[in-house]
Write a protein that holds these residues in place. Structure first.
Motif, mmCIF file in Angstrom:
data_model
loop_
_atom_site.group_PDB
_atom_site.id
_atom_site.type_symbol
_atom_site.label_atom_id
_atom_site.label_comp_id
_atom_site.label_asym_id
_atom_site.label_seq_id
_atom_site.Cartn_x
_atom_site.Cartn_y
_atom_site.Cartn_z
ATOM 1 N N TRP A 239 1.095 -1.124 0.309
ATOM 2 C CA TRP A 239 0.213 -0.042 0.057
ATOM 3 C C TRP A 239 1.064 1.178 0.046
ATOM 4 N N MET B 195 -0.038 -5.240 5.508
ATOM 5 C CA MET B 195 -1.278 -4.883 4.751
ATOM 6 C C MET B 195 -1.430 -4.555 4.016
ATOM 7 N N SER B 196 -2.386 -4.698 3.461
ATOM 8 C CA SER B 196 -3.516 -4.310 2.719
ATOM 9 C C SER B 196 -4.070 -2.538 3.677
ATOM 10 N N ALA C 91 -6.863 -1.776 3.402
ATOM 11 C CA ALA C 91 -7.834 -2.045 4.412
ATOM 12 C C ALA C 91 -8.245 -2.293 5.521
ATOM 13 N N GLU C 92 -6.864 -3.745 5.208
ATOM 14 C CA GLU C 92 -7.185 -4.434 6.847
ATOM 15 C C GLU C 92 -5.895 -3.552 7.748
ATOM 16 N N LEU C 93 -5.264 -2.590 6.730
ATOM 17 C CA LEU C 93 -4.480 -1.585 8.056
ATOM 18 C C LEU C 93 -5.561 -1.150 8.808
ATOM 19 N N THR D 110 -8.979 -1.420 9.417
ATOM 20 C CA THR D 110 -9.282 -1.839 10.610
ATOM 21 C C THR D 110 -9.027 -2.364 11.299
ATOM 22 N N ALA D 111 -7.301 -2.748 11.312
ATOM 23 C CA ALA D 111 -6.706 -2.895 12.198
ATOM 24 C C ALA D 111 -6.534 -1.794 13.057
#
Length: 236
Positions: free
Chosen positions: A5, A192-193, A195-197, A199-200
């Protein structure tokens, strides 16, 4: 092809304001960058508003914009807020992650300004936010010292001269460079993507806020910290 990313196009956003109260203070300046790390290209939109209220001396001392200058050179707040919202909406529509240092402050303040000047049209669909303050506290939790942007940039050797700090364009660009540096040196962040980041970071911010709340309550039982990450939407 590198798809991490932090090597892909991103945006970066910053606000300078009349104070620290997200419910009552107003936008004075703002900047939104579009950055492409692979192409080494960047462009910025900047705004100077007449907030319609006096700019306190302590705020003017930080960002350099006095009430007189804002009235002479700034544009009506309603126009500026609408343009900021439209520009942010455009980068969100493109799927760009938006880097915002201490996102709960900037995005909550923007949300309140939109509600004030453009009722019925709230903050654009929630962006994928990257908050270098949250990332820094995650990867280097126990480092002592200030977590102000200028000091964290100094720690990571990201350019941000003290005399440039608190200019919206300079701070937003420094935040983007800081996010890149953290990802480049911490594979667990880079892998992480966006989006994943995003959320994290919600979970990480909650943990950090709880820890800070516990620390504050040991000193003052009535102390509170800021709202939800990345911002707290207005209740209507």
């Amino acid at each position: 092809m590198n798809t991490a990313w932090h090597t892909r196009p991103m945006a970066a956003f910053d606000i300078e304001s009349t104070g620290l109260d997200v419910e009552g203070d107003r936008i004075v300046t703002a900047a939104l960058w579009r950055i492409d790390p692979e192409r080494r290209s960047k462009e910025v939109l900047s705004w100077l508003a007449d907030p319609g209220v006096e700019i306190p001396a302590d705020a003017a001392e930080i960002h350099g914009i006095t009430t007189e200058r804002a009235r002479e050179q700034g544009r009506p707040a309603a126009e500026v807020v609408a343009e900021i919202a439209d520009a942010l909406e455009a980068v969100v529509a493109e799927g760009l992650p938006v880097v915002v240092y201490n996102a709960p402050y900037d995005l909550t303040l923007l949300d309140r300004e939109i509600a004030r000047h453009r009722p019925g049209r709230p903050l654009p669909a929630q962006p994928l936010v990257v908050d270098p303050l949250v990332l820094d506290k995650r990867v280097d939790t126990y480092r002592r010292g200030s977590r102000k942007l200028v000091d964290v940039c100094a720690h990571y050797e990201v350019p941000l001269a003290a005399e440039e700090a608190h200019g919206a364009a300079a701070d937003a660009l420094a935040a983007a460079r800081l996010a890149w540096r953290i990802a480049a040196t911490h594979p667990e962040i880079a892998e992480m993507s966006a989006a994943e980041l995003h959320t994290a970071q919600i979970a990480w911010k909650a943990e950090q806020a709880a820890s800070f709340q516990e620390y504050l309550r040991r000193r003052d039982p009535e102390a509170v910290v800021d709202g939800a990450w990345p911002y707290t939407p207005a209740t209507v």
